[in-house]
Every structure is written in structure tokens, then in C-alpha cells.
Design an enzyme around this catalytic site. Structure first.
Site, PDB file in Angstrom:
ATOM      1  CB  CYS A 135      -0.881  -0.269   1.484  1.00 33.28           C
ATOM      2  SG  CYS A 135      -2.355   1.135   0.893  1.00 33.28           S
ATOM      3  CB  CYS A 185      -4.562   3.486   7.474  1.00 39.52           C
ATOM      4  SG  CYS A 185      -5.008   4.360   6.007  1.00 39.52           S
ATOM      5  CB  CYS A 190      -3.632  -0.934   8.102  1.00 36.67           C
ATOM      6  SG  CYS A 190      -3.724  -2.242   6.605  1.00 36.67           S
TER       7      CYS A 190
END
Length: 299
Positions: free
Chosen positions: A21, A25, A28
Site C-alpha cells: 500500500c 493508516c 490497518c
């Protein structure tokens, strides 16, 4: 834990074909533990096996699905599932940062639903969460994607993870303006080995909220008809998750325990180890009008 009786039908499957990714975040729960991606033809073989076992909906997820071959990999899978397998519903969950209009021109016809993850309409909060890249505005991009979905007849959905940094936010106005077909609102979830514990790549504890906090957020947005709430209890065992090796992930013990790959043992043998709760899947509204041909949308 192997389930007794008949194996559940894989009606709706989430295929996390990549763990890579471009966002970070903090909560996650499917992190970049490997960089493995199946060769395209092997992925297609597995998808055809799932269709033969009763799959009606496929959702491509990650990581970030548009990272692989600049979106061509997921585009080819979307086209294969709609054109060759004739699945009623093909969807993608993405952070939206890498999607270009060219992709919609090429593959939009084959995609039913595009879900974009957006946890806040305040850019500073998005930065705190880790949902962002440099100077780009996540929210501005969301509006651009919304317009492309209209232009290319793709149903638009928003996914939001409610956590300590956005739990007090009022999103009514922005969600109504964007008018998604569904707004999935998740309670931040701990998964050991992913966002919690010694071998985890993320520490989500600081993002956690109580059930009461989550309920308060839902109450604040009770007039939004497309809102679909997902508490921790609803979420944990009601999703069929396939990892990058096409193994079902069993989350019943609070961590992800993989089955053998469906490519090696077949769908039925693998799904018996998935811990999938078919009743909860139906109870949380996992089955809905998910083919864009059946949606009464104003394109």
C-alpha cells in the site's frame, strides 16, 4: 477449527490480492507482511473455482489494489469476472489515490461498485490517521472519483473506519453531498499480528473506541439512509477473506489463521477452515442489491 456439516457457500468473497500500500493508516488490519501477488492466470483460475462453488460477488481489496501494474492487474481481473465468469457483482475497495480516468474508460463497464475509503472530511485528521500522501487532498480526490463514477456508470460507495480521531465528527453534510449507494461505517478493529501484538506492523490500540462511542457516532448520522454500521461483533467472522495466496483467513481467535490455498485443495476443503459465520453474514446485510444493472441509479 473445521466446521461440521455442509461447507458454506462462498456467495461474497473479499480477495486481498496484494498487501502492498502507498498509505500508512495506523489501524490497518491487512498489512504489508509480504510483497507476493499471484500470477494473473493463477488468480483467474482461483476465481473460476470460486464461481463454480457458488460465488456471486467478488470484492478486490488490498493493500491498495491499484498499485499492481498501475491498476492493470485489477482491471484485468474485473474484466475477467464480469465478462468471462459473468458474476452479478464485481467491486473494488481502494484509497483512490492512484485511480486515473483512463482506467474507467477501459474497465468501468465491468465494475459494479467502487468503494473509496475515507475516514474524515478534515484533512488534518486524515494525516493523523495516515490516510494521505504529501500535499494531495484526500477529500478533493474523493469528489473527483465521485464524478467519474457518475460519468462511467459505476456505483459509488464510501467506507469509513470510526476511531479515536474522527468519532466526534459530524459527516452528515458531506455524505449527503456525495450521495453514495452505501456508506459502510466500521468500528476500529484489533487483529493480532496485523495491528496488535509483537509481530504486528501497526499499533491500533490508540485508535480504539468503545461500543458506546461507536453508537453515539451512529446516532449522530441516523438520518443517512445509505449508512450500514459494522460493529466489531458483526465484522469479525462474517467476511470471507482470501489472502494473496488464495487462502481463507480465519479470524475467530482474533488473529488471521490461514487455510490451505484453494488452488491446492479446492474451495470446499479450504472454506471449512475459514470460520465463516454465514448467519451473521446475512444478519449484517451482507447480501444486498449489488449488481449495478439492478440499481435504480441516475447515471
Amino acid at each position: 477449527q473445521e466446521r461440521d456439516g455442509a461447507a458454506p457457500t462462498p456467495t461474497s468473497v473479499n480477495y486481498h490480492f496484494t498487501r502492498q500500500c502507498n498509505y500508512k493508516c495506523g489501524f490497518c488490519f491487512h498489512t504489508a507482511k509480504t510483497s507476493f501477488v499471484l500470477p494473473l492466470e493463477e488468480a483467474k483460475r482461483g476465481l473460476a473455482m470460486l464461481k463454480a462453488a457458488g460465488m456471486e460477488k467478488i470484492n478486490f481489496s488490498g493493500g491498495e489494489p491499484f498499485l499492481q501494474d498501475r491498476g492493470e492487474f485489477v482491471g484485468k481481473l474485473v474484466q475477467f469476472c464480469k465478462q468471462d465468469l459473468k458474476l452479478p457483482s464485481v467491486s473494488i475497495v481502494s484509497n483512490g489515490s492512484l485511480i486515473r480516468e483512463q482506467w474507467f474508460k477501459k474497465y468501468g463497464d465491468y465494475l459494479d461498485i467502487l468503494a473509496i475509503s475515507c475516514d474524515s472530511f478534515d484533512e488534518e485528521v486524515n494525516v493523523l490517521i495516515g490516510r494521505g500522501q504529501g500535499k494531495k487532498s484526500h477529500v478533493e480526490n474523493l469528489h473527483k472519483l465521485r464524478q467519474w463514477c457518475r460519468d462511467y456508470a459505476v456505483a459509488f460507495k464510501i467506507n469509513s473506519v470510526i476511531n479515536r480521531f474522527n468519532v466526534e465528527e459530524d459527516m452528515n453534510e458531506q455524505i449527503k453531498a456525495l450521495n453514495p449507494v452505501r456508506w459502510k461505517v466500521f468500528q476500529c478493529l484489533l487483529i493480532e499480528g496485523e495491528n496488535s501484538g509483537e509481530d504486528a506492523l501497526r499499533e491500533a490500540e490508540k485508535f480504539l473506541i468503545s461500543d458506546d462511542d461507536f453508537e453515539r457516532f451512529l446516532d449522530r448520522h441516523e438520518n443517512i439512509s445509505c449508512l450500514v454500521p459494522e460493529s466489531n461483533q458483526k465484522m469479525r467472522d462474517s467476511y470471507l477473506i482470501l489472502d494473496e495466496y488464495m487462502r481463507f483467513l480465519n479470524c475467530t481467535n482474533g488473529r488471521k489463521e490461514p487455510s490451505k490455498s484453494i488452488l491446492d485443495v479446492g474451495v470446499e476443503a479450504a472454506i471449512r477452515f475459514s470460520g465463516f459465520d454465514e448467519k451473521m453474514f446475512l444478519k449484517r446485510g451482507g447480501k444486498y442489491v449489488w449488481s449495478k444493472a439492478d440499481m435504480k441509479l441516475d447515471w
